[in-house]
Design a protein around this motif. Structure first.
Motif, PDB file in Angstrom:
ATOM      1  N   GLY A 202       0.829  -1.208   0.000  1.00 41.38           N
ATOM      2  CA  GLY A 202       0.000   0.000   0.000  1.00 41.38           C
ATOM      3  C   GLY A 202       0.858   1.250   0.000  1.00 41.38           C
ATOM      4  N   SER A 203       1.973   1.190   0.730  1.00 41.38           N
ATOM      5  CA  SER A 203       2.885   2.330   0.741  1.00 41.38           C
ATOM      6  C   SER A 203       3.502   2.505  -0.634  1.00 41.38           C
ATOM      7  CB  SER A 203       3.983   2.107   1.778  1.00 41.38           C
ATOM      8  OG  SER A 203       5.068   2.976   1.517  1.00 41.38           O
ATOM      9  N   ALA A 204       3.878   1.384  -1.248  1.00 41.91           N
ATOM     10  CA  ALA A 204       4.517   1.457  -2.564  1.00 41.91           C
ATOM     11  C   ALA A 204       3.513   1.911  -3.620  1.00 41.91           C
ATOM     12  CB  ALA A 204       5.110   0.099  -2.922  1.00 41.91           C
ATOM     13  N   ILE A 205       2.396   1.188  -3.703  1.00 44.69           N
ATOM     14  CA  ILE A 205       1.428   1.485  -4.763  1.00 44.69           C
ATOM     15  C   ILE A 205       0.639   2.725  -4.408  1.00 44.69           C
ATOM     16  CG2 ILE A 205      -0.643   0.662  -5.927  1.00 44.69           C
ATOM     17  CD1 ILE A 205       0.454  -2.170  -5.445  1.00 44.69           C
ATOM     18  N   GLY A 206       0.697   3.688  -5.296  1.00 43.66           N
ATOM     19  CA  GLY A 206      -0.037   4.910  -4.998  1.00 43.66           C
ATOM     20  C   GLY A 206      -0.023   5.788  -6.223  1.00 43.66           C
ATOM     21  N   LEU A 207       0.082   7.083  -5.990  1.00 41.62           N
ATOM     22  CA  LEU A 207       0.111   8.004  -7.120  1.00 41.62           C
ATOM     23  C   LEU A 207       1.300   7.721  -8.015  1.00 41.62           C
ATOM     24  CD1 LEU A 207      -0.856  11.226  -5.185  1.00 41.62           C
ATOM     25  CD2 LEU A 207      -2.268   9.912  -6.754  1.00 41.62           C
ATOM     26  N   GLY A 208       2.379   7.185  -7.440  1.00 40.23           N
ATOM     27  CA  GLY A 208       3.584   6.894  -8.218  1.00 40.23           C
ATOM     28  C   GLY A 208       3.252   6.041  -9.426  1.00 40.23           C
ATOM     29  N   ALA A 209       2.631   4.891  -9.191  1.00 40.41           N
ATOM     30  CA  ALA A 209       2.342   3.987 -10.297  1.00 40.41           C
ATOM     31  C   ALA A 209       1.266   4.557 -11.212  1.00 40.41           C
ATOM     32  CB  ALA A 209       1.907   2.622  -9.770  1.00 40.41           C
TER      33      ALA A 209
ATOM     34  N   PHE B  18      13.082   4.106  -6.883  1.00 42.16           N
ATOM     35  CA  PHE B  18      13.109   4.460  -5.462  1.00 42.16           C
ATOM     36  C   PHE B  18      11.770   5.025  -5.003  1.00 42.16           C
ATOM     37  CE2 PHE B  18      17.684   4.012  -5.632  1.00 42.16           C
ATOM     38  CZ  PHE B  18      17.968   3.560  -4.349  1.00 42.16           C
ATOM     39  N   PHE B  19      11.261   5.993  -5.769  1.00 43.32           N
ATOM     40  CA  PHE B  19      10.014   6.644  -5.384  1.00 43.32           C
ATOM     41  C   PHE B  19       8.884   5.628  -5.302  1.00 43.32           C
ATOM     42  CE2 PHE B  19       6.054   8.856  -6.317  1.00 43.32           C
ATOM     43  CZ  PHE B  19       6.126   9.976  -5.508  1.00 43.32           C
ATOM     44  N   SER B  20       8.775   4.808  -6.348  1.00 44.56           N
ATOM     45  CA  SER B  20       7.601   3.936  -6.402  1.00 44.56           C
ATOM     46  C   SER B  20       7.683   2.823  -5.371  1.00 44.56           C
ATOM     47  CB  SER B  20       7.422   3.367  -7.811  1.00 44.56           C
ATOM     48  OG  SER B  20       8.393   2.390  -8.057  1.00 44.56           O
ATOM     49  N   LEU B  21       8.895   2.410  -4.996  1.00 50.00           N
ATOM     50  CA  LEU B  21       8.982   1.350  -3.986  1.00 50.00           C
ATOM     51  C   LEU B  21       9.105   1.934  -2.579  1.00 50.00           C
ATOM     52  CD1 LEU B  21      11.290  -1.120  -5.916  1.00 50.00           C
ATOM     53  CD2 LEU B  21       8.844  -1.328  -5.516  1.00 50.00           C
ATOM     54  N   SER B  22       8.934   3.229  -2.451  1.00 50.88           N
ATOM     55  CA  SER B  22       9.020   3.905  -1.146  1.00 50.88           C
ATOM     56  C   SER B  22      10.372   3.672  -0.477  1.00 50.88           C
ATOM     57  CB  SER B  22       7.923   3.431  -0.190  1.00 50.88           C
ATOM     58  OG  SER B  22       6.663   3.531  -0.780  1.00 50.88           O
ATOM     59  N   LEU B  23      11.441   3.698  -1.264  1.00 51.09           N
ATOM     60  CA  LEU B  23      12.760   3.401  -0.702  1.00 51.09           C
ATOM     61  C   LEU B  23      13.607   4.660  -0.572  1.00 51.09           C
ATOM     62  CD1 LEU B  23      13.617   0.216  -2.770  1.00 51.09           C
ATOM     63  CD2 LEU B  23      12.794   0.355  -0.413  1.00 51.09           C
ATOM     64  N   GLY B  24      14.593   4.589   0.313  1.00 52.08           N
ATOM     65  CA  GLY B  24      15.595   5.638   0.378  1.00 52.08           C
ATOM     66  C   GLY B  24      15.301   6.727   1.388  1.00 52.08           C
ATOM     67  N   MET B  25      14.148   6.678   2.056  1.00 50.05           N
ATOM     68  CA  MET B  25      13.904   7.700   3.074  1.00 50.05           C
ATOM     69  C   MET B  25      13.426   7.123   4.398  1.00 50.05           C
ATOM     70  SD  MET B  25      10.380   7.746   2.797  1.00 50.05           S
ATOM     71  CE  MET B  25       9.947   9.154   3.762  1.00 50.05           C
ATOM     72  N   GLY B  26      13.387   5.801   4.492  1.00 49.01           N
ATOM     73  CA  GLY B  26      13.088   5.225   5.790  1.00 49.01           C
ATOM     74  C   GLY B  26      11.659   4.760   5.987  1.00 49.01           C
TER      75      GLY B  26
ATOM     76  N   SER C 179       2.350   6.520   4.922  1.00 49.92           N
ATOM     77  CA  SER C 179       3.673   5.995   5.247  1.00 49.92           C
ATOM     78  C   SER C 179       4.712   7.116   5.229  1.00 49.92           C
ATOM     79  CB  SER C 179       4.074   4.854   4.309  1.00 49.92           C
ATOM     80  OG  SER C 179       4.393   5.325   3.025  1.00 49.92           O
ATOM     81  N   LEU C 180       4.479   8.126   4.395  1.00 50.30           N
ATOM     82  CA  LEU C 180       5.384   9.280   4.403  1.00 50.30           C
ATOM     83  C   LEU C 180       5.231  10.057   5.701  1.00 50.30           C
ATOM     84  CD1 LEU C 180       4.702  10.346   0.727  1.00 50.30           C
ATOM     85  CD2 LEU C 180       6.988   9.958   1.641  1.00 50.30           C
ATOM     86  N   ILE C 181       3.986  10.322   6.081  1.00 46.29           N
ATOM     87  CA  ILE C 181       3.734  11.073   7.318  1.00 46.29           C
ATOM     88  C   ILE C 181       4.221  10.287   8.534  1.00 46.29           C
ATOM     89  CG2 ILE C 181       1.934  12.065   8.779  1.00 46.29           C
ATOM     90  CD1 ILE C 181       0.379  12.755   6.390  1.00 46.29           C
TER      91      ILE C 181
ATOM     92  N   PHE D 111       4.334  17.897  -2.158  1.00 43.11           N
ATOM     93  CA  PHE D 111       3.692  17.880  -3.487  1.00 43.11           C
ATOM     94  C   PHE D 111       2.780  16.673  -3.664  1.00 43.11           C
ATOM     95  CE2 PHE D 111       6.023  14.610  -5.788  1.00 43.11           C
ATOM     96  CZ  PHE D 111       7.248  14.545  -5.144  1.00 43.11           C
ATOM     97  N   TYR D 112       3.076  15.600  -2.925  1.00 42.64           N
ATOM     98  CA  TYR D 112       2.228  14.401  -3.022  1.00 42.64           C
ATOM     99  C   TYR D 112       0.803  14.736  -2.599  1.00 42.64           C
ATOM    100  CZ  TYR D 112       1.735   9.312  -3.213  1.00 42.64           C
ATOM    101  OH  TYR D 112       1.400   8.038  -3.581  1.00 42.64           O
ATOM    102  N   SER D 113       0.727  15.524  -1.548  1.00 44.11           N
ATOM    103  CA  SER D 113      -0.583  15.876  -1.023  1.00 44.11           C
ATOM    104  C   SER D 113      -1.344  16.780  -1.995  1.00 44.11           C
ATOM    105  CB  SER D 113      -0.399  16.556   0.334  1.00 44.11           C
ATOM    106  OG  SER D 113      -1.570  17.164   0.730  1.00 44.11           O
TER     107      SER D 113
END
Ligand code: PHE
Length: 440
Positions: free
Chosen positions: A20-27, A223-231, A321-323, A102-104
């Motif tokens: 759910g964290s991965a799949i989102g606006l990115g994809a 990285f963005f789409s798999l929610s990686l690199g920021m914890g 997941s970002l928040i 910007f995601y929001s």
């Protein structure tokens, strides 16, 4: 540390929450338009390649780090690699915050489009009409900002529900619904005359179009789409119990994410070609093209509403997941109370998000480094900050705390352990640095 750390309710629950964290606006929002900007098929291949190599390595590293430390990125780096490394944890918290601004805004667009769909504003429009509706909407000084605020309110409601009842429950029921609806839309889109040109554009790679810029975009998008690199995955890993299987969970998440991006491409790009939209239309591509296909479906208005509602849910499961990375930092490190922190964090994101929102209208001429504020935030976070975070995470695991990951890998697969060790120590850091340096 008094209270026991919250945990996921089940293994499936964890996979769904991470997916759910991965799949989102990115994809669904970002992928079709950057694939459109970067030549289609070749971009898809690069993206899949990066996801299954560097992406898998960094994801396992993040989950292992989080589970071993039972802390978010700042605490996890500090505990397992030393005080100085906490810096990369702070960088992750900052990146999460910047992405969220910007995601929001785009999350707000999905709300706005839900309202438009219900009121029938999107029905029966020509190509120009759909373009105009979108441009008119995002350049309005008030409405998108209002929807951005509303999107944050929804986030707050979920985050305050806590780990299990909030995040997990939402992911379990609504994500499968989104997949089903996308498959239905693809079937309809493929029946349109001219749709096959879009399929060819998307699936037949044309390597002549690949530049260094394409490679950076593909890495950044992985990285963005798999929610990686920021914890985010460190934080989600910290709610994982010691029995959970890391490798298969990570493979599931990556597989689902790739599947979702491919579905989104197959849903949007054939429509682009069938109706003569511009594949390089930029951030509005999904919003402009999708309503066109609903016009060709019975009860299109309601299906369109349903689609944007599900997209909203997908966006929510990612944005929480970002928040969560930002709020859990203040909770874990400074002992703040969840309710207050969430409120304060969302308020700051709201104010900061006004700038990227206005950059489509009132402030469209403000162009630091030659990009709009929205573009700049997106570019710097995905293509620079997340990959840098990825280097830090793989170096930390590969060189400083390798046993942390090694212990968590299945014993019956010794080759995997060796491959990951080489991946964390050499391949991921060198490949990512190579791409970044080339880009600069
Ligand atoms: N992966 C999310 C998406 O594709 C965005 C995201 C990035 C979420 C980084 C968390 C961390 O929509």
């Amino acid at each position: 540390m008094t209270a026991a750390r919250a945990q996921w309710g089940s293994r499936l629950g964890f996979i769904l929450a991470a997916a759910g964290s991965a799949i989102g606006l990115g994809a669904i929002w970002k992928f079709p338009y950057i694939a459109g900007n970067n030549g289609g098929g070749a971009f898809l291949l690069l993206y899949i390649g990066f996801s299954l190599t560097i992406g898998l390595t960094v994801m396992l590293a993040e989950l292992a780090l989080g589970r071993a430390a039972k802390l978010g990125p700042v605490g996890a780096f500090r505990k397992l690699a030393g005080k100085k490394w906490a810096l990369f944890g702070y960088l992750g918290v900052l990146t999460g915050f910047l992405i969220m601004t910007f995601y929001s805004v785009v999350g707000g667009w999905t709300l706005g489009y839900m309202a438009k769909a219900v009121s029938g504003d999107l029905a029966g429009l020509s190509r120009e009409g759909l373009n105009q509706v979108f441009t008119g909407f995002i350049s309005d000084p008030w409405k998108p900002v209002g929807y951005h605020g509303l999107f944050l309110l929804l986030n707050m409601a979920v985050v305050l529900g806590g780990v299990k009842s909030g995040i997990e429950a939402i992911c379990k029921y609504l994500m499968p619904g989104l997949f089903l609806l996308m498959i239905g839309l693809i079937v309809r889109a493929l029946l349109l005359p001219g749709a096959m040109d879009g399929v060819a554009f998307f699936l037949v790679p044309d390597f002549a179009k690949v530049t260094m810029g394409t490679v950076i975009e593909a890495l950044g998008f992985a990285f963005f789409s798999l929610s990686l690199g920021m914890g985010a995955m460190i934080t989600y890993g910290s709610y994982l119990d010691d029995e959970a299987k890391l490798v298969s969970s990570a493979l599931w998440v990556i597989g689902l994410q790739i599947a979702c991006a491919v579905l989104a491409g197959l849903m949007v790009l054939p429509v682009v070609f069938a109706f003569g939209f511009d594949p390089a239309a930029g951030p509005g591509l999904s919003f402009i093209t999708l309503p066109a296909i609903f016009d060709h479906l019975p009860a299109g208005k309601w299906l369109c509403t349903l689609f944007f509602s599900l997209l909203l849910v997908a966006a929510l499961t990612s944005s929480i997941s970002l928040i969560e990375v930002v709020t859990s930092y203040f909770i874990d490190e400074h002992g703040f109370e969840r309710r207050r922190v969430t409120l304060a964090v969302c308020l700051v994101i709201f104010v900061a998000g006004i700038a990227p929102s206005l950059s489509f209208g009132l402030w469209q001429d403000v162009k630091p480094f030659g990009r709009s504020i929205f573009d700049l935030l997106d570019y710097v976070t995905s293509n620079l900050l997340l990959p840098i975070g990825g280097i830090a995470i793989s170096v930390c695991l590969g060189w400083l705390s390798w046993p942390v990951l090694a212990k968590q890998l299945p014993e019956e697969l010794p080759w995997l352990t060796t491959a990951l060790r080489i991946g964390c120590r050499w391949v991921a850091p060198l490949a990512i640095s190579g791409v970044l340096l080339n880009g600069l």
